[in-house]
Design a protein around this motif. Sequence first.
Motif, PDB file in Angstrom:
ATOM      1  N   LEU A   1      -4.708   3.809  -2.800  1.00 19.46           N
ATOM      2  CA  LEU A   1      -5.995   4.058  -3.698  1.00 19.46           C
ATOM      3  C   LEU A   1      -5.310   3.405  -4.408  1.00 19.46           C
ATOM      4  O   LEU A   1      -6.050   1.253  -4.458  1.00 19.46           O
ATOM      5  CB  LEU A   1      -5.881   5.378  -4.697  1.00 19.46           C
ATOM      6  N   TYR A   2      -4.852   2.953  -5.018  1.00 16.36           N
ATOM      7  CA  TYR A   2      -4.240   1.867  -6.017  1.00 16.36           C
ATOM      8  C   TYR A   2      -4.046   0.558  -5.483  1.00 16.36           C
ATOM      9  O   TYR A   2      -3.618  -0.663  -5.939  1.00 16.36           O
ATOM     10  CB  TYR A   2      -2.801   2.355  -6.724  1.00 16.36           C
TER      11      TYR A   2
ATOM     12  N   VAL B   1      -5.461  -3.051  -5.918  1.00 16.98           N
ATOM     13  CA  VAL B   1      -5.080  -4.296  -7.233  1.00 16.98           C
ATOM     14  C   VAL B   1      -5.186  -5.340  -5.846  1.00 16.98           C
ATOM     15  O   VAL B   1      -5.080  -6.237  -6.347  1.00 16.98           O
ATOM     16  CB  VAL B   1      -3.890  -3.941  -7.013  1.00 16.98           C
ATOM     17  N   THR B   2      -4.941  -5.168  -4.911  1.00 14.55           N
ATOM     18  CA  THR B   2      -5.272  -5.852  -3.907  1.00 14.55           C
ATOM     19  C   THR B   2      -6.060  -6.509  -3.229  1.00 14.55           C
ATOM     20  O   THR B   2      -6.315  -8.406  -3.316  1.00 14.55           O
ATOM     21  CB  THR B   2      -4.814  -5.752  -2.038  1.00 14.55           C
TER      22      THR B   2
ATOM     23  N   GLY C   1      -3.716   0.573   2.430  1.00 18.03           N
ATOM     24  CA  GLY C   1      -4.017  -0.064   0.949  1.00 18.03           C
ATOM     25  C   GLY C   1      -4.673  -1.767   1.293  1.00 18.03           C
ATOM     26  O   GLY C   1      -5.854  -1.744   0.940  1.00 18.03           O
ATOM     27  N   PHE C   2      -3.465  -2.167   2.208  1.00 16.04           N
ATOM     28  CA  PHE C   2      -3.538  -3.006   2.356  1.00 16.04           C
ATOM     29  C   PHE C   2      -5.403  -4.024   3.788  1.00 16.04           C
ATOM     30  O   PHE C   2      -5.751  -4.750   3.457  1.00 16.04           O
ATOM     31  CB  PHE C   2      -2.946  -4.014   3.535  1.00 16.04           C
TER      32      PHE C   2
ATOM     33  N   ARG D   1      -9.533  -4.540   3.087  1.00 12.71           N
ATOM     34  CA  ARG D   1     -10.731  -5.213   3.194  1.00 12.71           C
ATOM     35  C   ARG D   1     -12.099  -4.942   2.786  1.00 12.71           C
ATOM     36  O   ARG D   1     -12.617  -5.058   2.966  1.00 12.71           O
ATOM     37  CB  ARG D   1     -10.567  -5.876   4.023  1.00 12.71           C
ATOM     38  N   VAL D   2     -11.776  -3.421   4.012  1.00 17.69           N
ATOM     39  CA  VAL D   2     -13.774  -2.930   3.357  1.00 17.69           C
ATOM     40  C   VAL D   2     -13.713  -2.557   2.362  1.00 17.69           C
ATOM     41  O   VAL D   2     -15.203  -3.178   2.172  1.00 17.69           O
ATOM     42  CB  VAL D   2     -13.282  -1.213   4.197  1.00 17.69           C
TER      43      VAL D   2
END
Length: 659
Positions: A31-32, A36-37, A124-125, A129-130
């Motif tokens: 999640l985090y 942040v990305t 998360g990476f 994008r989603v």
Amino acid sequence: MSLSKLVLRSMKKNMKHYYLYFFALIFSVTLYFSFVTLQNNTEVWAAVQMSGTATAGFKAATYILYFIVLFFVLYANHLFMKRRSKEIGLYQLIGMTKGLIVRLLAVENILLFVGAVIIGMLAGFFSSRVFAMILLRVLEKEALVTMTFSTQALLQSMIVFTILLIIVLIQMAWMIHHVSLLSLFSAAKQADERVRRFSAFQMVIGFLGLILIVYGYYASTKLFDIESAGNLFINMIIILATTIGGTFLVFRFSVAFIMNTIRLKKKGHLSIKDVLALTPIMHRMKSNAKSLTLITVLTGVSLGVTTLSYIAYYSSEASAYSQVPGDFILLEEQGEEFLEKLEENNIAYDKIDYRLQGVTAAVGQLMSKKQQDNPLYTMEGTIYTIPLSDYQQSVPEAKLSGNEVILTNYGGYMAEMFPLEKDHDLVVSAGELEETFHVVDIHDKSVISGIVTAGGGGPIFVVTDDMFKSLTTQAALYPWHHQTTITLKSNEDIATAEKLYIQSNAGIITAVDDKGKTKQYTQSSYEGKRKDNIESLGLTIFTTAFLGLAFLMTTGSILYFKQMSEAEEERDSYTILRKIGFAEKDIMKGIYMKQAFNFGVPLVIGLLHSYFAVKSGWFLFGTELTAPLWIAMCCYIALYTIFAILSVGYYKKVVRQSL
């Protein structure tokens, strides 16, 4: 045996406990890191073009998300330590010092954190994008989103989760050093608070909790009434105190007392379903009141904030129309060049001309009698009038005679906060002329630009043509006298018409204000205003929905973790029941009822909290309540149902393995 071998053997043995904690860590990191990305994705923000306020809001959301993650991980770690309490006690019995146990568990936690951070960052990476595509979809922007790895996001996440790891290690060390050996062997069976016998006093306190919640709901419906507007902050504090305090008392006393009453009425003739449902509910609801209150309040707050944001986003079109009640608005007979360009490009349109004349009046005279002592009752302002023949172009059935008027263009938060009543007389003045209007009807239909009504939602008087002529003979100075509403016949022409509208500067109007000064105004098109609303509200709904998801997953996971822990505690009871002949389906009937209460009661109370919170001031955020509220609530109910099904599945596995 070396510490490293002991760590590996301990982790292998406790794998069934670790996967729960490991999932919590991976979920938190995912999640985090995805958020942040996304925050550091330059391609997305180049398309979005955030303002400074939006950027600050997005950064603030990052801190809120971190506190959610912190709460989630600390609770999961606390639950994990309780489940391993016997093991820690055995370590001490065989002669291991508390310092060695702390080092052992510290190495385990570090290995877990490193693994969870690596897996969570990978997840998360890809998920960022989603989320970026969802954000652009919400904002109605088109941009190519590539898989860009942000070193800044990586560094920020590593710092954040290193701090979190240190906090978790401190929590773990504190629990080991400050808990006695005897208590470690019973820690897994300890609830938030010791359960005592019921008394008449507890019954009264439980009933008081229900009264406090009902009072909080009632006070929320009166929060924005004119009479209580001066004590808004105090009233909000009272509402929060009564609902939160009442919720705690309901969980602490009311539910448990009701379950105990039902049990006593059976006079000892308890079925297997009663044994597995009523008694556990009675004790768990009472003993875990603090955690259940926190879960319920978090559910209500997150759902309320998400719903209000969605109301604003959902109402963006209606809000734009209240400001620009037509595809294009031309003021003061300006925009001839725009109309010529429309005809040159064969763009078909309908046109309505409104003549405008200002009067001075105090619309507070249309308030109810109990509100007539309010200062707004005598506060005068400029209100514009339009002739009936112009209004009938959009509302053909409208009819008036003599001094009768229709009050229209009055809706949104103005109508909710300052409700006006028809069948009232209203004294107005225009120059030296003074007339008494009789308001025969009140419409919420928007017909005049928000520039004319000073922000939109302000009232407009529809008067007879004869009355309008008498008003125009006065020499009073009012800035607006004419409006032309353009509505395109085909939506396919909107993009072309938008370009022509900008090229011809039809939205730039120069007029003389009521103080005699020349001023320049900018009139947006409907599509331009709608897109502005989407851009300003889209980021808000995305951020609040993301945080709402985090809150929901946190509270749902906590409930799920608690049920897994309780299932393990009750494994011996299921073994006894299976040995004396009870079938799996008999045991599961009681578990179904128990899970319905464990997940249903916090959800229902949380939904009620959010409903009354939203109902009290939804009109400040938009024009539509029902659809956004139901959509948000259905999402929360669906996700809680998933957690309940997972919990039932885990109980079923425990029951099957108990024999």
